[in-house]
Design a protein around this motif. Structure first.
Motif, PDB file in Angstrom:
ATOM      1  N   MET A 106      -4.254   5.994  -8.480  1.00 56.30           N
ATOM      2  CA  MET A 106      -2.921   5.763  -7.892  1.00 56.30           C
ATOM      3  C   MET A 106      -2.530   4.301  -8.069  1.00 56.30           C
ATOM      4  O   MET A 106      -3.382   3.425  -7.979  1.00 56.30           O
ATOM      5  CB  MET A 106      -2.972   6.062  -6.386  1.00 56.30           C
ATOM      6  N   ASP A 107      -1.262   4.056  -8.285  1.00 55.37           N
ATOM      7  CA  ASP A 107      -0.864   2.646  -8.343  1.00 55.37           C
ATOM      8  C   ASP A 107      -0.482   2.176  -6.943  1.00 55.37           C
ATOM      9  O   ASP A 107      -0.406   2.961  -5.993  1.00 55.37           O
ATOM     10  CB  ASP A 107       0.243   2.411  -9.379  1.00 55.37           C
ATOM     11  N   LYS A 108      -0.294   0.865  -6.868  1.00 56.40           N
ATOM     12  CA  LYS A 108      -0.097   0.218  -5.567  1.00 56.40           C
ATOM     13  C   LYS A 108       1.061   0.838  -4.782  1.00 56.40           C
ATOM     14  O   LYS A 108       0.918   1.146  -3.599  1.00 56.40           O
ATOM     15  CB  LYS A 108       0.132  -1.270  -5.815  1.00 56.40           C
ATOM     16  N   GLN A 109       2.188   1.047  -5.464  1.00 57.60           N
ATOM     17  CA  GLN A 109       3.364   1.555  -4.747  1.00 57.60           C
ATOM     18  C   GLN A 109       3.114   2.952  -4.184  1.00 57.60           C
ATOM     19  O   GLN A 109       3.569   3.289  -3.098  1.00 57.60           O
ATOM     20  CB  GLN A 109       4.606   1.535  -5.651  1.00 57.60           C
ATOM     21  N   GLN A 110       2.348   3.734  -4.929  1.00 55.80           N
ATOM     22  CA  GLN A 110       2.023   5.087  -4.466  1.00 55.80           C
ATOM     23  C   GLN A 110       1.166   5.044  -3.184  1.00 55.80           C
ATOM     24  O   GLN A 110       1.391   5.794  -2.251  1.00 55.80           O
ATOM     25  CB  GLN A 110       1.261   5.812  -5.568  1.00 55.80           C
ATOM     26  N   TYR A 111       0.153   4.134  -3.194  1.00 61.99           N
ATOM     27  CA  TYR A 111      -0.666   3.967  -1.982  1.00 61.99           C
ATOM     28  C   TYR A 111       0.220   3.607  -0.799  1.00 61.99           C
ATOM     29  O   TYR A 111       0.079   4.131   0.302  1.00 61.99           O
ATOM     30  CB  TYR A 111      -1.676   2.820  -2.168  1.00 61.99           C
ATOM     31  N   ILE A 112       1.128   2.674  -1.046  1.00 59.97           N
ATOM     32  CA  ILE A 112       1.989   2.186   0.040  1.00 59.97           C
ATOM     33  C   ILE A 112       2.870   3.322   0.559  1.00 59.97           C
ATOM     34  O   ILE A 112       2.975   3.538   1.774  1.00 59.97           O
ATOM     35  CB  ILE A 112       2.831   0.977  -0.439  1.00 59.97           C
ATOM     36  N   ASN A 113       3.457   4.072  -0.362  1.00 63.30           N
ATOM     37  CA  ASN A 113       4.318   5.179   0.052  1.00 63.30           C
ATOM     38  C   ASN A 113       3.562   6.208   0.875  1.00 63.30           C
ATOM     39  O   ASN A 113       4.032   6.679   1.906  1.00 63.30           O
ATOM     40  CB  ASN A 113       4.932   5.876  -1.168  1.00 63.30           C
ATOM     41  N   GLU A 114       2.368   6.543   0.420  1.00 64.96           N
ATOM     42  CA  GLU A 114       1.594   7.569   1.126  1.00 64.96           C
ATOM     43  C   GLU A 114       1.138   7.064   2.494  1.00 64.96           C
ATOM     44  O   GLU A 114       1.128   7.825   3.464  1.00 64.96           O
ATOM     45  CB  GLU A 114       0.419   8.035   0.265  1.00 64.96           C
ATOM     46  N   ALA A 115       0.776   5.774   2.553  1.00 66.60           N
ATOM     47  CA  ALA A 115       0.386   5.199   3.856  1.00 66.60           C
ATOM     48  C   ALA A 115       1.571   5.249   4.814  1.00 66.60           C
ATOM     49  O   ALA A 115       1.435   5.622   5.985  1.00 66.60           O
ATOM     50  CB  ALA A 115      -0.099   3.764   3.675  1.00 66.60           C
ATOM     51  N   GLU A 116       2.746   4.898   4.303  1.00 66.66           N
ATOM     52  CA  GLU A 116       3.938   4.881   5.164  1.00 66.66           C
ATOM     53  C   GLU A 116       4.297   6.285   5.659  1.00 66.66           C
ATOM     54  O   GLU A 116       4.865   6.445   6.726  1.00 66.66           O
ATOM     55  CB  GLU A 116       5.127   4.237   4.445  1.00 66.66           C
ATOM     56  N   GLU A 117       3.957   7.290   4.885  1.00 71.75           N
ATOM     57  CA  GLU A 117       4.241   8.656   5.322  1.00 71.75           C
ATOM     58  C   GLU A 117       3.251   9.132   6.385  1.00 71.75           C
ATOM     59  O   GLU A 117       3.574   9.982   7.200  1.00 71.75           O
ATOM     60  CB  GLU A 117       4.241   9.606   4.128  1.00 71.75           C
ATOM     61  N   ALA A 118       2.036   8.611   6.348  1.00 72.36           N
ATOM     62  CA  ALA A 118       0.993   9.103   7.248  1.00 72.36           C
ATOM     63  C   ALA A 118       0.867   8.288   8.528  1.00 72.36           C
ATOM     64  O   ALA A 118       0.575   8.831   9.593  1.00 72.36           O
ATOM     65  CB  ALA A 118      -0.351   9.111   6.515  1.00 72.36           C
ATOM     66  N   LEU A 119       1.081   6.984   8.424  1.00 75.08           N
ATOM     67  CA  LEU A 119       0.837   6.118   9.584  1.00 75.08           C
ATOM     68  C   LEU A 119       2.092   5.969  10.427  1.00 75.08           C
ATOM     69  O   LEU A 119       3.204   5.953   9.883  1.00 75.08           O
ATOM     70  CB  LEU A 119       0.393   4.726   9.111  1.00 75.08           C
ATOM     71  N   LEU A 120       1.906   5.840  11.719  1.00 75.58           N
ATOM     72  CA  LEU A 120       3.046   5.554  12.590  1.00 75.58           C
ATOM     73  C   LEU A 120       3.582   4.172  12.215  1.00 75.58           C
ATOM     74  O   LEU A 120       2.813   3.223  12.036  1.00 75.58           O
ATOM     75  CB  LEU A 120       2.595   5.564  14.057  1.00 75.58           C
ATOM     76  N   HIS A 121       4.877   4.077  12.083  1.00 72.61           N
ATOM     77  CA  HIS A 121       5.470   2.823  11.596  1.00 72.61           C
ATOM     78  C   HIS A 121       5.586   1.798  12.725  1.00 72.61           C
ATOM     79  O   HIS A 121       6.649   1.579  13.293  1.00 72.61           O
ATOM     80  CB  HIS A 121       6.834   3.108  10.969  1.00 72.61           C
ATOM     81  N   THR A 122       4.451   1.164  13.055  1.00 74.27           N
ATOM     82  CA  THR A 122       4.470   0.130  14.091  1.00 74.27           C
ATOM     83  C   THR A 122       4.333  -1.271  13.496  1.00 74.27           C
ATOM     84  O   THR A 122       4.304  -2.252  14.223  1.00 74.27           O
ATOM     85  CB  THR A 122       3.326   0.332  15.104  1.00 74.27           C
ATOM     86  N   TYR A 123       4.205  -1.363  12.193  1.00 76.32           N
ATOM     87  CA  TYR A 123       4.105  -2.672  11.536  1.00 76.32           C
ATOM     88  C   TYR A 123       5.016  -2.693  10.321  1.00 76.32           C
ATOM     89  O   TYR A 123       5.093  -1.691   9.597  1.00 76.32           O
ATOM     90  CB  TYR A 123       2.673  -2.921  11.029  1.00 76.32           C
ATOM     91  N   ASN A 124       5.694  -3.824  10.096  1.00 84.03           N
ATOM     92  CA  ASN A 124       6.323  -4.061   8.801  1.00 84.03           C
ATOM     93  C   ASN A 124       5.292  -4.790   7.956  1.00 84.03           C
ATOM     94  O   ASN A 124       5.147  -6.004   8.043  1.00 84.03           O
ATOM     95  CB  ASN A 124       7.590  -4.897   8.963  1.00 84.03           C
ATOM     96  N   ARG A 125       4.566  -4.026   7.176  1.00 79.10           N
ATOM     97  CA  ARG A 125       3.426  -4.598   6.456  1.00 79.10           C
ATOM     98  C   ARG A 125       3.858  -5.334   5.198  1.00 79.10           C
ATOM     99  O   ARG A 125       4.843  -4.962   4.563  1.00 79.10           O
ATOM    100  CB  ARG A 125       2.449  -3.482   6.058  1.00 79.10           C
ATOM    101  N   PHE A 126       3.070  -6.334   4.824  1.00 82.67           N
ATOM    102  CA  PHE A 126       3.253  -6.969   3.515  1.00 82.67           C
ATOM    103  C   PHE A 126       2.827  -5.956   2.450  1.00 82.67           C
ATOM    104  O   PHE A 126       1.890  -5.176   2.676  1.00 82.67           O
ATOM    105  CB  PHE A 126       2.394  -8.229   3.401  1.00 82.67           C
ATOM    106  N   PRO A 127       3.476  -5.944   1.279  1.00 79.89           N
ATOM    107  CA  PRO A 127       3.172  -4.943   0.244  1.00 79.89           C
ATOM    108  C   PRO A 127       1.886  -5.279  -0.514  1.00 79.89           C
ATOM    109  O   PRO A 127       1.904  -5.601  -1.700  1.00 79.89           O
ATOM    110  CB  PRO A 127       4.391  -5.010  -0.680  1.00 79.89           C
TER     111      PRO A 127
END
Ligand SMILES: *Cc1c(COP(=O)(O)O)cnc(C)c1O
Length: 397
Positions: free
Chosen positions: A1-22
């Protein structure tokens, strides 16, 4: 998986309580982190002042691996050797007499509050006591810790919070005196305010409060969760002053990456405080975290890390003074040891993001402070590299 894919999947699974750095971080070595693409980052954030020993310390890793093979958990219904050793070592470096291990910083604060309330309850024969905490403080996100956190933005949606808390101004002795009542049982503050913007307590404030506490049998609770464990050049920041708290908290670098916190107290407090049935935790102080705390304290002693911090922080501080001098939107520099802040008139979030593009990790504090809390093992060459990268960002922002 590339970086953006990891980020997208994490954002779908985790509760959005942080604006994370990419950034998708993959491994660490010394003072550096590497992402999943193999990019190197010089880390001046240390996982928010946690990774005091840096990444991948051999002796620390070996201690954890050995303990995993041996025993990781038993519950607090029984004794275990690593936690007994961790407790003894913690008491030795803190000068406290009794310690309770928790799973996080917030939980250490909860315990400290309960310990103070129970002390006053035993002494007075009734409940309904008050605690004085500070404006712009940060003590964690659980309800009890939020109740003593002086930041309206964090508190508002969750009110009503536990009551009996009064707020005073940090480093303003008179404002604390103004909040004292017959019900006051404890005064709580961070020896160096961290999240609030890196404000060390003044000597006059700390020693004034300690004297006040002594006079009125009020307990002094110091939150050393961020500023403790060697970060300021002493094992605990309060050791810079001529005082001793009645209760103190620790976490963050206490386990250097293993989730563990602690609240500790003097025997005088313990005698009137928590007894069986008053407090507990299933995980807290299990053999696995005990082995981590024990290893961290051993390594810090063997490698003379507090002395190292005292030396290297002078070098870092000079560099930061130069930077504050050179850029007119950097309006102040303050801090102690390896807990340093630069006040910026330009948006600090944008500066931290630009630093990532240069391969440098920094974080922010308050609304306008760039916070530098690197691993305690940094050397001059890391300070030089940080300054070079940081200045490249400052000159283009
Ligand atoms: C981080 C922090 C806490 C909370 O610790 P958690 O482990 O996040 O619960 C409390 N006090 C201070 C001073 C902190 O920096």
């Amino acid at each position: 998986m590339d970086k953006q894919q990891y980020i997208n999947e994490a954002e779908e699974a985790l509760l959005h309580t942080y604006n994370r750095f990419p950034l998708v971080l993959d491994r660490g070595e010394g003072v550096c982190l590497y992402d999943t693409d193999g990019n190197r980052y010089l880390d001046f954030a240390a996982g928010i002042a946690v990774m005091a020993l840096g990444y991948s310390n051999e002796k620390y890793k070996q201690a954890l691996k050995n303990q995993i093979d041996q025993l990781t958990h038993t519950s607090n219904l029984y004794y275990n050797v690593p936690t007994m050793e961790a407790a003894q070592k913690f008491l030795k470096v803190s000068g406290m007499d009794r310690v309770f291990f928790t799973n996080s910083g917030a939980e250490a604060i909860e315990g400290a509050i309960k310990a103070a309330k129970k002390y006053a309850y035993t002494r007075d024969g009734h409940a309904d006591h008050e605690i004085i905490a500070m404006n712009h403080s940060f003590h964690g996100r659980t309800l009890g810790a939020l109740a003593v956190t002086g930041n309206a933005h964090y508190r508002e949606p969750f009110e009503p919070l536990p009551g009996g808390i009064r707020f005073a101004d940090f480093n303003d002795l008179d404002s604390v005196k103004a909040q004292i009542t017959d019900k006051t049982c404890a005064i709580l503050f961070e020896t160096v305010q961290g999240e609030g913007g890196i404000y060390p307590a003044t000597e006059q404030f700390v020693e004034g409060i300690a004297a006040l506490c002594k006079e009125k049998d009020i307990l002094l609770i110091l939150d050393e969760i961020q500023c403790g464990m060697g970060r300021t050049g002493k094992m605990f920041a309060w050791q810079h002053y001529d005082i001793k708290p009645d209760i103190m908290t620790s976490a963050k670098a206490l386990g250097c990456g293993v989730p563990v916190g602690a609240f500790a107290m003097t025997e005088r407090v313990a005698e009137k405080s928590l007894v069986p049935g008053d407090h507990g935790t299933t995980y807290g102080g299990n053999p696995f975290v005990g082995a981590a705390v024990s290893a961290v304290l051993d390594i810090m002693e063997e490698e003379h890390l507090t002395e190292h911090v005292e030396k290297i922080s002078g070098y870092l501080s000079e560099k930061l003074d130069d930077i504050a001098e050179k850029y007119d939107f950097i309006t102040a520099h303050r801090g102690i040891g390896l807990m340093q802040g630069l006040v910026s008139e330009k948006p600090v979030g944008a500066i931290a993001s630009e630093c990532l593009k240069e391969g440098l990790i920094v974080i922010t504090a308050g609304t306008n402070v760039i916070r530098l809390v690197p691993p305690l093992i940094i050397e001059e060459k890391h300070v030089d590299e940080m300054a070079e990268k940081f200045e490249r960002v400052l000159s283009r922002i």
